[in-house]
Motif scaffolding. Structure first.
Motif, PDB file in Angstrom:
ATOM      1  N   ASN A 171       0.806  -1.244  -0.117  1.00  0.00           N
ATOM      2  CA  ASN A 171      -0.059  -0.038  -0.074  1.00  0.00           C
ATOM      3  C   ASN A 171       0.851   1.275  -0.113  1.00  0.00           C
ATOM      4  O   ASN A 171       0.222   2.568  -0.167  1.00  0.00           O
ATOM      5  CB  ASN A 171      -0.831   0.147   1.215  1.00  0.00           C
ATOM      6  CG  ASN A 171      -2.097  -1.076   1.149  1.00  0.00           C
ATOM      7  OD1 ASN A 171      -2.612  -1.024   0.412  1.00  0.00           O
ATOM      8  ND2 ASN A 171      -2.233  -1.934   2.246  1.00  0.00           N
ATOM      9  N   ILE A 172       2.021   1.135   0.282  1.00  0.00           N
ATOM     10  CA  ILE A 172       3.029   2.205   0.044  1.00  0.00           C
ATOM     11  C   ILE A 172       4.046   1.827  -0.570  1.00  0.00           C
ATOM     12  O   ILE A 172       4.360   0.613  -0.964  1.00  0.00           O
ATOM     13  CB  ILE A 172       3.592   2.667   1.599  1.00  0.00           C
ATOM     14  CG1 ILE A 172       3.843   1.378   2.496  1.00  0.00           C
ATOM     15  CG2 ILE A 172       2.272   3.493   2.443  1.00  0.00           C
ATOM     16  CD1 ILE A 172       5.437   1.137   2.477  1.00  0.00           C
ATOM     17  N   PHE A 206       8.910   6.613   6.797  1.00  0.00           N
ATOM     18  CA  PHE A 206       7.774   6.787   7.348  1.00  0.00           C
ATOM     19  C   PHE A 206       7.719   6.968   8.822  1.00  0.00           C
ATOM     20  O   PHE A 206       6.837   7.763   9.262  1.00  0.00           O
ATOM     21  CB  PHE A 206       6.835   5.482   6.982  1.00  0.00           C
ATOM     22  CG  PHE A 206       6.635   5.215   5.493  1.00  0.00           C
ATOM     23  CD1 PHE A 206       5.902   5.595   4.862  1.00  0.00           C
ATOM     24  CD2 PHE A 206       7.590   4.313   4.963  1.00  0.00           C
ATOM     25  CE1 PHE A 206       5.565   5.356   3.395  1.00  0.00           C
ATOM     26  CE2 PHE A 206       7.595   3.994   3.746  1.00  0.00           C
ATOM     27  CZ  PHE A 206       6.603   4.543   2.834  1.00  0.00           C
ATOM     28  N   PHE A 229       1.678  -0.039   7.247  1.00  0.00           N
ATOM     29  CA  PHE A 229       1.721  -0.537   5.951  1.00  0.00           C
ATOM     30  C   PHE A 229       3.017  -1.056   5.637  1.00  0.00           C
ATOM     31  O   PHE A 229       3.176  -1.759   4.798  1.00  0.00           O
ATOM     32  CB  PHE A 229       1.077   0.424   4.936  1.00  0.00           C
ATOM     33  CG  PHE A 229      -0.410   0.434   4.858  1.00  0.00           C
ATOM     34  CD1 PHE A 229      -1.077  -0.463   5.520  1.00  0.00           C
ATOM     35  CD2 PHE A 229      -0.759   1.589   4.472  1.00  0.00           C
ATOM     36  CE1 PHE A 229      -2.561  -0.307   5.340  1.00  0.00           C
ATOM     37  CE2 PHE A 229      -2.287   1.661   4.338  1.00  0.00           C
ATOM     38  CZ  PHE A 229      -3.260   0.707   4.924  1.00  0.00           C
ATOM     39  N   THR A 230       4.088  -0.545   6.264  1.00  0.00           N
ATOM     40  CA  THR A 230       5.356  -1.059   5.993  1.00  0.00           C
ATOM     41  C   THR A 230       5.472  -2.393   6.268  1.00  0.00           C
ATOM     42  O   THR A 230       6.551  -3.159   5.706  1.00  0.00           O
ATOM     43  CB  THR A 230       6.531  -0.432   6.585  1.00  0.00           C
ATOM     44  OG1 THR A 230       6.540  -0.415   8.117  1.00  0.00           O
ATOM     45  CG2 THR A 230       6.462   1.215   6.258  1.00  0.00           C
ATOM     46  N   ASN A 282       0.350   4.767   7.383  1.00  0.00           N
ATOM     47  CA  ASN A 282       1.591   4.577   6.421  1.00  0.00           C
ATOM     48  C   ASN A 282       2.667   3.550   7.143  1.00  0.00           C
ATOM     49  O   ASN A 282       3.273   2.573   6.464  1.00  0.00           O
ATOM     50  CB  ASN A 282       1.868   5.697   5.631  1.00  0.00           C
ATOM     51  CG  ASN A 282       0.962   6.311   4.753  1.00  0.00           C
ATOM     52  OD1 ASN A 282       0.270   5.613   4.147  1.00  0.00           O
ATOM     53  ND2 ASN A 282       1.025   7.740   4.696  1.00  0.00           N
ATOM     54  N   SER A 320      -2.560   9.593   9.698  1.00  0.00           N
ATOM     55  CA  SER A 320      -2.295   9.138   8.280  1.00  0.00           C
ATOM     56  C   SER A 320      -0.849   8.540   8.303  1.00  0.00           C
ATOM     57  O   SER A 320      -0.505   7.588   7.791  1.00  0.00           O
ATOM     58  CB  SER A 320      -2.366  10.170   7.199  1.00  0.00           C
ATOM     59  OG  SER A 320      -1.876   9.738   6.008  1.00  0.00           O
ATOM     60  N   ALA A 321       0.346   9.083   8.822  1.00  0.00           N
ATOM     61  CA  ALA A 321       1.360   8.834   9.188  1.00  0.00           C
ATOM     62  C   ALA A 321       1.772   7.619   9.883  1.00  0.00           C
ATOM     63  O   ALA A 321       2.408   6.615   9.404  1.00  0.00           O
ATOM     64  CB  ALA A 321       2.190   9.864   9.733  1.00  0.00           C
ATOM     65  N   SER A 350       5.954  -0.706  -4.997  1.00  0.00           N
ATOM     66  CA  SER A 350       5.099   0.281  -4.935  1.00  0.00           C
ATOM     67  C   SER A 350       3.734  -0.170  -5.245  1.00  0.00           C
ATOM     68  O   SER A 350       3.666  -1.259  -5.800  1.00  0.00           O
ATOM     69  CB  SER A 350       5.265   1.580  -5.640  1.00  0.00           C
ATOM     70  OG  SER A 350       5.055   1.208  -7.085  1.00  0.00           O
TER      71      SER A 350
END
Length: 412
Positions: free
Chosen positions: A70-71, A100, A172-173, A169, A165-166, A195
């Motif tokens: 997703n990232i 991130f 998502f890593t 993300n 949001s941060a 990506s």
């Protein structure tokens, strides 16, 4: 002078005529009678015939999940073992979290600044309320302080959203399994930049216990499946229940019979105009995940029973293009070739819809040697081969193979 010549010619002509007559009598001898043709006979049997159906299917996972990032970032670690069974939520890949984490730290700092600003402006706003009550400041000055306070409230909310949001993300890593199932090969190695726009997914996870088999059912077969429900719609639910309890059998491409019993899962909502068939799905238990998606198999099912069907051995049916015939033998052992209408066929038997009656004798072996009107000599029937045990199929060199059940124990 001519008389001696005539005396010689007359006996010669007489002998020639007699020789010709003798030859004609030999040629007129009666032809030899054709002997009876040795054949093996069978009979048209009337019995209740289970409606066996067979289709070619393809094995698929009940759920197939494409694992995509997703990232964007570089893969720094792969957690799972390729081809292993993973649980839902289990980590699969780790994308570099450093950038991130920095974004999250900055968002938290900006939020702290916005909260501090809001606190100061709130204090000024409270003071302005008191001053307005004492008529020290004008209404315009109070409204300016009120607007400044409302703006700082909005800034704090925006910074809180930036922190969330941060954090998302950053989470998502760590790429996790979206479902539980069998993992696939990794499409990218450690160190590769990936990506959301990457062409291939990082890997796939397939739920294969139970495993799904997808096959195409022709419209004629489909109509036979629902024939009972069409005649009496009130029996539709009972018919579906009976079909479910009857179950399905699966025979793999090498002739191995899968020991687990399957069930009908679902059918598509329409019949294809291009193929004239409907897509049907069934499921089979897959303990140990032995079966893999992509395998081809034959799916056998018994759907209903034809009562009082006329049944003959399949070997007795003579097929000439689209014409089906039977060599019927009368009481005098004389053959009559009849055209018949053939219904359902199995590997050994055929249902005859019209053309013969129950109990009539037919030629089973030797059909290629008989013609209409010939006489046959019945031979003793060869002993029938013993049927294969249930759950087994005959493969190469007559060997019978079957997959072991999940509870079977290897021999010592």
């Amino acid at each position: 002078m001519k008389i001696p010549y005539l005396r010689t010619l007359v006996p010669m002509l007489t002998g020639l005529v007699l020789l010709t007559l003798f030859a004609c009598k030999k040629a007129a001898a009666p032809s030899a009678i054709r002997p009876p043709v040795p054949v093996t006979l069978g009979a048209v049997i009337q019995k209740d015939m289970p409606n066996h159906k067979e289709w070619i299917g393809n094995l698929q996972g009940t759920v197939t999940a494409m694992v995509k990032p997703n990232i964007a970032g570089n893969i720094i670690q792969r957690y799972y073992t390729e081809g292993s069974v993973v649980k839902q939520g289990e980590p699969l890949f780790q994308i570099d979290p450093a950038p991130f984490q920095a974004t999250l730290d900055k968002a938290k700092a900006d939020l702290a600044t916005a909260v501090a600003t809001q606190t100061k402006v709130q204090q000024d706003f409270v003071r302005a309320q008191n001053l307005l009550a004492g008529k020290v400041i004008s209404i315009q000055e109070f409204q300016n302080q009120q607007q400044n306070y409302q703006a700082t409230v909005g800034q704090v909310a925006a910074q809180q959203a930036a922190v969330q949001s941060a954090q998302v993300n950053l989470d998502f890593t760590k790429v996790v399994a979206p479902i539980g199932g069998l993992s696939g090969l990794a499409a990218y190695e450690v160190g590769t930049y990936v990506s959301p726009q990457s062409e291939q997914p990082l890997t796939t996870v397939v739920a294969i216990d139970p495993i799904k088999v997808v096959f195409q059912v022709g419209q004629d077969d489909y109509l036979s499946l629902i024939a009972g429900s069409l005649k009496d719609p009130s029996n539709a639910a009972q018919q579906r229940k009976e079909n479910q309890s009857a179950g399905m059998q699966m025979v793999l491409s090498d002739g191995t019979v899968y020991p687990q019993k399957g069930i009908f899962r679902a059918a598509n909502n329409q019949i294809s105009m291009q193929t004239g068939s409907i897509t049907v799905e069934g499921t089979f238990p897959n303990p140990g995940t032995l079966l893999k998606p992509g395998l081809f198999a034959r799916v056998n099912a018994t759907v209903g029973v034809t009562n009082g069907a006329l049944v003959v051995p399949l070997a007795a049916v003579i097929t000439i293009q689209n014409l089906h015939q039977l060599a019927v033998v009368g009481p005098d052992n004389m053959v009559s070739i009849r055209n018949v209408n053939v219904g359902m066929m199995t590997r050994d038997e055929a249902v005859i819809l019209s053309g013969v009656s129950a109990g009539e004798k037919i030629v089973v072996q030797g059909t290629q040697k008989v013609v209409d009107g010939c006489t046959v000599m019945p031979l003793p029937a060869s002993p029938a081969a013993s049927p294969a045990p249930t759950g087994a199929a005959t493969g190469e060199k007559g060997a019978t193979r079957a997959l072991p059940t999940a509870s079977s124990t290897p021999a010592n």
